[in-house]
Scaffold this motif. Sequence first.
Motif, PDB file in Angstrom:
ATOM      1  N   SER A 176      -5.637   5.800  -5.929  1.00 23.02           N
ATOM      2  CA  SER A 176      -5.039   4.910  -4.925  1.00 23.02           C
ATOM      3  C   SER A 176      -6.062   3.896  -4.469  1.00 23.02           C
ATOM      4  O   SER A 176      -5.805   2.691  -4.429  1.00 23.02           O
ATOM      5  N   ALA A 177      -7.248   4.409  -4.121  1.00 22.16           N
ATOM      6  CA  ALA A 177      -8.300   3.526  -3.639  1.00 22.16           C
ATOM      7  C   ALA A 177      -8.624   2.487  -4.702  1.00 22.16           C
ATOM      8  O   ALA A 177      -8.772   1.294  -4.395  1.00 22.16           O
ATOM      9  N   GLY A 178      -8.678   2.937  -5.943  1.00 23.08           N
ATOM     10  CA  GLY A 178      -9.004   2.021  -7.043  1.00 23.08           C
ATOM     11  C   GLY A 178      -7.975   0.922  -7.169  1.00 23.08           C
ATOM     12  O   GLY A 178      -8.308  -0.260  -7.305  1.00 23.08           O
ATOM     13  N   GLU A 210      -5.775  -0.128  -4.933  1.00 21.09           N
ATOM     14  CA  GLU A 210      -5.771  -1.019  -3.762  1.00 21.09           C
ATOM     15  C   GLU A 210      -6.895  -2.038  -3.852  1.00 21.09           C
ATOM     16  O   GLU A 210      -6.709  -3.231  -3.597  1.00 21.09           O
ATOM     17  N   LEU A 211      -8.048  -1.546  -4.251  1.00 27.86           N
ATOM     18  CA  LEU A 211      -9.208  -2.421  -4.388  1.00 27.86           C
ATOM     19  C   LEU A 211      -8.911  -3.532  -5.394  1.00 27.86           C
ATOM     20  O   LEU A 211      -9.197  -4.711  -5.175  1.00 27.86           O
ATOM     21  N   ARG A 228       0.842  -1.211   0.000  1.00 31.73           N
ATOM     22  CA  ARG A 228       0.000   0.000   0.000  1.00 31.73           C
ATOM     23  C   ARG A 228       0.872   1.254   0.000  1.00 31.73           C
ATOM     24  O   ARG A 228       0.621   2.225  -0.701  1.00 31.73           O
ATOM     25  N   ALA A 242       1.038   4.253  -2.737  1.00 28.29           N
ATOM     26  CA  ALA A 242       0.784   5.635  -2.331  1.00 28.29           C
ATOM     27  C   ALA A 242       1.921   6.539  -2.748  1.00 28.29           C
ATOM     28  O   ALA A 242       1.705   7.613  -3.327  1.00 28.29           O
ATOM     29  N   THR A 257      -6.260  10.379  -4.772  1.00 31.16           N
ATOM     30  CA  THR A 257      -6.874   9.574  -3.712  1.00 31.16           C
ATOM     31  C   THR A 257      -7.771   8.509  -4.332  1.00 31.16           C
ATOM     32  O   THR A 257      -7.725   7.333  -3.949  1.00 31.16           O
ATOM     33  N   ALA A 258      -8.562   8.945  -5.298  1.00 30.35           N
ATOM     34  CA  ALA A 258      -9.482   8.008  -5.935  1.00 30.35           C
ATOM     35  C   ALA A 258      -8.709   6.894  -6.649  1.00 30.35           C
ATOM     36  O   ALA A 258      -9.077   5.718  -6.574  1.00 30.35           O
TER      37      ALA A 258
END
Lengths: 646, 516
Positions: free
Chosen positions: A574-576, A578-579, A348, A352, A571-572
Amino acid sequence: MTSFDELRTDLIALCAQIEEQATAQDAPGVAREIADAARRLAEGKLRVAVIGEFKRGKSTLINVLLDREPPLLPVGRSPRTRMIIRVEYGEEAYFLTDRSGHSTRISREEIGEYAAEPDDAAAANKAEALQVLIQLPHEKLRSGLVLLDTPGVGGIYAAHDKVTDDALAEADAILFVAGLSEPLTDGELRFLERAGDAVRARETRDAMLIAFNQIDIRRSYDEELEKCREDALDRTRLQRSELPVLPVSARSKQTYLIHHDLAFLEASHIPELEAELWSRLLRRRIRVLLGDAADRARQSVDRIIEPLETAENGLRHKSGAELLRLAHEIKDGRTRLATLKSESAGWRQEIASKLNDLGEKMIDRCEQECAAIWQRAETDYLRDQYYLVDPSRLGTQLNGRFRSQLHGVDEWAAREASRVQRDCAARWQLESPDASLGTIAGVSILDLPDYDVLQERIKTVTRTTPVTRVYIGERKVSHNSGKKANVLQRGFVTAGSLFGDRGKRWAADVAGVDLVPQYETHDGETYTEQISEGYAQKDLDRRRKELQDILDTARDRSGELIRQSVAQQITAMSAGIELEMEHQIKLEDETLRRTLPLLAVREAETREQADARLAELTETMRPIKRLRKLVQVLEKDISRLIADAA
Amino acid sequence: MTATLADRFRQTLAEAVTRLDGTPALAPVRAMLAERAALCDTRLRVAVIGRVCQGKSTLVNALIGQPLTPTGTLELSYSVNHIRYGSPPSLTVHYKNGTIAVTSLDQLEAYAAHRADNRDLLASIAYLDVVSDQPYLRGFDLIDTAGLDSAQGEDSAVTLEFLRKSREELETETTQEADKADALLVVMGKRGLSAIDQERLRAFLGPEMAGRSPVTTIGVQTKVEDFWPDAEDPIAAALQCRDQMLANVDVRSMLFEVLPVCGKLAETAAGLGVADVADLRELAAAPETVLELSLQAVQVFEREGRGLPLTGSRRGELYEAFTGYGLKIATCLVRANKDITAAELREQLQEASGINNLRDRLTSHFAHRADLLKTKLTSDLMIRAERSLYRDLGRADRGVLDGVTAMINTYKHELGLAELELLQRVQTGALPVCAADREEILRLIGEYGKPVHSRLGLPPTASLTELEARAAALHDHWRRDGDALVGRESADTLVRRCGNLKRDIRAARSHLEDPQ
């Protein structure tokens, strides 16, 4: 040749079979993934905005492209389309959508009522922005083609331009409608340029097409067609091959639809336009829609079959030691995944930090691109009377440019982010995923207040017409004396002139008279005239200064806007990512989990038992292998389709 | 009988010019008034302006009833043509260097159309003076201007370069010509004026439209035949388009009215020959449904093997000349009257094209009001001149100018001019009235005809008693309710008109009763 739609239907059917196999083989993760891919393919849209000045026949063109008779869209003599009308595939139904996204079902007859222009222009400009959604079970729309009918531009209604601008923002391609009746106006050409920017016609292929409509009124239209083409190419700076201009008659196609007279279909040249339009649109989305789904299908089949093949290989080794080795390997794999899951901080962190770098680069690029536009605004636009006279043009122009430039940065960033994602997956021995990522292009950089349109000044000047010389006759001069001819000489010449010009000249010759032509000189007359002095320099200067201030403020503010927007996007993203990583871990885990029991064959088992098991495995794998074959065939078809279309 | 308005105004102008002698600061005003005085005796001059490629030349040809100016879809008529009635027909070329050449009208094309070899010639021409003996020109002179080029951008730049004219020069030329004109004919496409056209026209008319009023500006929609076959009746379709456009207050404030014309049909109809009629007769013999269907696209109409009379290429020619709608109308007329003569067909087609209506309006609105319009234009120009000069004038000069302005301004109170003012306010929507009142006002001020019975809305057969009763009723009505309905000033005008009508009827009665 297999068509896009056939391939797509095949591919969707294949996905369903793969899903079935995945479920049968106890791979719910794969099943879900392939179902998603099939859904994306089924829903995949290509939005084509149909654009042009009012009365060019846009709505008629859409009607005949969809073979609709009686017409689907309101067609009228006054500008009809007030809002965006969206035509897409579905069970026949009609909806009205308001600004808040609320949809109401309406009847077919009501379309005209909602989409027609109110009689009062002021009311029209104030009318709420609505959208009409039309769903039709039309074959041509099946491939996910969405047609956006827009109000005209440069017409009587200013509100139209704004609505059309909204359509541009979401369009993937443009069908621009010009006409033989009147040449393209400056307003239309400016709009064409903006439309080209919006779909990034210069950076991508197959983005624009011009339909040169109304050819049914003239026998020969080569000259006008060529002029239209040249005007459009000059303005968009595109190459000839990138912007086809096709002569058509929507009306003739309509006549064909009513009377089934093939001569009209032929005269309409609509089939040629369709061929070109569809092939361009196809190419534009073939790679994305079909390519993506086929990749996913291949991956899924591989995943389903992988444990079975592993077991098969193990069983073929006589000793059984191979089976044991494999079982160990699988166990190790599961341990690795468990670690990856429990100690997720490492990867992660890596994602990031890489995305942060990307964010910085994005901001740099945005600022670079924007700086060029600000520069242009200052050096060109603020010096161009066109924009000063009506600053709303400046707003449209600048925001349009920002939008297209930021869109470019977006695409680049999305590519970079997927690279980060792929690298990360490879490092942790995961399959390469892909993800859809957000955009920043929606940011509105410039917000101009309302300005009055400047008026030109008229000046009275006094001028003098040039001196004119008018022939008034001839003076008769005696050849000998050089003085005025005497009575006799004059009389003789006059008598001679009774016999015409030659008689006169003869008489003059005989009488010794020279005929000297006489002119009367008229002095110039003084008169006044009104000339336009253009716009008052001080008004222009004042406005330039005001706009300069606004631009300066906006420029200062824009850095912050972009920074915020980029931060949100990062941010979006990163979240994508990681998911997606988690999803991949799950899928891998599933494969390993399925493989393990297949390998659980005791040494003690007999050769016969092993053979029976092998036969069983082969039987299980047969339909899956067949699917793999089918995927390969489809992939070949897709590449052939791309090649054919190009 | 008192002198006519024109006579009195001419005298006033002469006086004004004399008064302005010897005041150099007021020379521009003097020159303007002198020019206006000179124009008093000329026919009304109507300048035709409009964007290029909107069928301006076609319209001019159609109006005259004779192909004079070169037309062509991309042909830009960059030379200014003055076209006036006279005999024998002639062409006078006015060169930029001041020289003049008189030649025959057949030579027009050489002086007006681009050809490979006439570049230098065209560039040296200031304007052409065309004298034509076409009867339609009796009412007014036409000035075919170079064009209000608004939106053509680069392509016309090529032509401008060809003619060695700058855009400004061209615009100035057009403005100049239009400024000398008493009235304007604004040519627009069938769709009406686009936003840019409106902007352009407004800029052209000048700030606050000084010197121009909508009463002297009529719009013409051309290429109206292209509405067919989408619309069964293209003229009606054009009117609908026009009404939408006129719903815009900005447009209404610029244009007195807008009339639709099938320009191409009108142009061809005017020159219709016997051979054309024979061909039309043959065409009309084809089954009506087959013919009408084929007419919907020229590519289909000129195709062989569809059982249509004549050769394909001849059909194509006819289509180009008449347009699809024109051929439909023409064949219908021929079918209805097998023995129709070329002259009859010419007349009926012109009627159907809307050109007759335009000519009638130009005559009734412009030509019949020529004196009023000229007077009004002069007084408007006076205001403009005064405005631009006043600030820089000395006290003495101001006094003189005030005096002259007052002289001109007295005419504003003339009933005719007051009516013109009222007409303008009603037509442009500046004076909101209900439809019935509007009709009555227009009738009273003579928009539907000058005779007493027309003004009173009675049939020509109405008796004197009926006329008198009606005039009295209207007189009372406007005197009583006028202020509330249309405001003091307008009501005064109407009351005065009613009073005049009553007086005229009384005079007629006493004359009838006692012819001595």
